[in-house]
Scaffold this active site. Structure first.
Site, PDB file in Angstrom:
ATOM      1  N   LYS A  96       7.470  73.995  24.428  1.00 35.44           N
ATOM      2  CA  LYS A  96       8.887  74.245  24.626  1.00 35.44           C
ATOM      3  C   LYS A  96       9.589  74.027  23.286  1.00 35.44           C
ATOM      4  O   LYS A  96       9.077  73.277  22.432  1.00 35.44           O
ATOM      5  CB  LYS A  96       9.445  73.341  25.738  1.00 35.44           C
ATOM      6  CG  LYS A  96       9.230  71.835  25.519  1.00 35.44           C
ATOM      7  CD  LYS A  96      10.300  71.253  24.635  1.00 35.44           C
ATOM      8  CE  LYS A  96      10.010  69.864  24.201  1.00 35.44           C
ATOM      9  NZ  LYS A  96      10.798  69.497  22.986  1.00 35.44           N
ATOM     10  N   TYR A 185      14.849  69.173  28.250  1.00 35.54           N
ATOM     11  CA  TYR A 185      14.315  68.185  29.184  1.00 35.54           C
ATOM     12  C   TYR A 185      15.286  67.935  30.337  1.00 35.54           C
ATOM     13  O   TYR A 185      14.865  67.543  31.426  1.00 35.54           O
ATOM     14  CB  TYR A 185      14.028  66.863  28.465  1.00 35.54           C
ATOM     15  CG  TYR A 185      12.762  66.852  27.640  1.00 35.54           C
ATOM     16  CD1 TYR A 185      11.513  66.729  28.249  1.00 35.54           C
ATOM     17  CD2 TYR A 185      12.810  66.948  26.255  1.00 35.54           C
ATOM     18  CE1 TYR A 185      10.352  66.715  27.498  1.00 35.54           C
ATOM     19  CE2 TYR A 185      11.649  66.923  25.496  1.00 35.54           C
ATOM     20  CZ  TYR A 185      10.419  66.809  26.125  1.00 35.54           C
ATOM     21  OH  TYR A 185       9.271  66.795  25.376  1.00 35.54           O
TER      22      TYR A 185
END
Length: 330
Positions: A96, A185
């Protein structure tokens, strides 16, 4: 295949973390790695017993020994590298943020589907046993009204930035910044649990390089809202929460789901945390290998739809904050 042979792209700290998780998986084998410099590549390969070192990605993509690749390069390189390997018949596990923008993510998904290969965003938190505890116990909260998530962690790289040394974390040309690095996140579990919101409102503090040092997002659903805060230039110790009409679920750290508990309206508390492997990349890598061995093109949790929705939300948040990457103009 009983063992999946991996090529590794990148030699930063996250790759060390990746190998700690991989050490618990007998189905994993690293057979090659790529580095821009042979010296760095050979040093890293020796550390982990990797037999082949490449300084040319085309050559590694053509290596018949490589079944899959783990991409841990800067965000701006993810799409180009993922497409190269997918189109050469290799499965892709990509760190990511998945890419620079939604257009790139769409091209990666299309390549995975057309080549019938596994493509997965390496978001470890949604594979964590305590995330599954959150998911399976949400019903105990009654009607969900608010999701609050924060990940504010002062970056050691910011000290260098203030000295005039701009490292990768604050480079616009690498598609970086606090949202892409750690704000994800907060966003990824939101979308995985509740789907894509109807609309968002975003604000941020931009640094001189054009990336966000910190920011916040308010997301609206029909019956609830979500508030997310993220920063690389300040700290916070607040827990994250999912608030329902019957109680709230506290998540000690949204970036690792270390501890989870419910505090009910009558003050009762229920501990939901379960034991887990501290080398928690183990869970995402196991899921990725499971997908390969099952013949899937996507994971059952870190789905293509979740990754694309998260990237679309980050595109819109960046638009509102005024963060534009070079990759957006291609």
């Amino acid at each position: 295949m009983n063992t999946v042979n991996f090529g590794i792209i990148g030699s930063n700290f996250i790759v060390d973390t990746f190998f700690r998780g991989a050490s618990h998986i007998s189905r994993f084998k690293a057979v090659s790695m790529y580095s821009r410099t042979r010296e760095r590549g050979e040093e890293f390969a020796a550390k982990y017993g990797i037999p082949n070192v490449y300084t040319d990605l085309e050559e590694m993509a053509s290596d018949p020994q490589v079944d899959a690749v783990y991409i841990a390069s800067p965000n701006a390189l993810h799409c180009q590298q993922a497409l190269l390997f997918l189109n050469r018949g290799k499965h892709v596990l990509c760190e990511k943020a998945f890419a620079s923008n939604a257009r790139e993510v769409e091209s990666m998904i299309a390549a995975a589907k057309s080549n019938r290969l596994m493509l997965m965003e390496a978001v470890r938190t949604t594979q964590h046993p305590n995330y599954l505890q959150v998911k399976h116990n949400l019903h105990k909260l009654g009607k969900i009204r608010r999701y609050f998530a924060q990940y504010c962690q002062y970056s050691s790289r910011y000290d260098k930035y203030k000295e005039g040394i701009v490292l990768n974390a604050f480079k616009r040309e690498l598609s970086n910044g606090s949202l892409m690095d750690i704000g994800i996140y907060c966003l990824y579990p939101l979308v995985a649990l509740f789907g894509k919101p109807e609309r968002i409102q975003a604000n941020g503090v931009l640094l001189e390089t054009g990336v966000d040092g910190e920011g916040s997002i308010i997301a609206r659903y029909p019956d609830m809202e979500a508030v997310m805060m993220f920063s690389k230039i300040s700290d916070s110790t607040l827990p994250s929460e999912i608030q329902g009409e019957e109680g709230n679920m506290q998540i000690q750290a949204i970036n690792n789901f270390d501890k989870v508990r419910i505090i009910y309206r009558d003050k009762r508390q229920e501990e939901l945390s379960v034991p887990y492997n501290p080398d928690d990349i183990y869970y995402e890598l196991s899921a990725f290998i499971d997908g390969i061995q099952a013949g899937r093109v996507e994971d059952t949790i870190n789905t293509h739809a979740v990754s694309l929705s998260v990237m679309e939300l980050m595109d819109e948040a960046r638009r509102q904050m005024g963060v534009i990457f070079p990759a957006d103009k291609l």
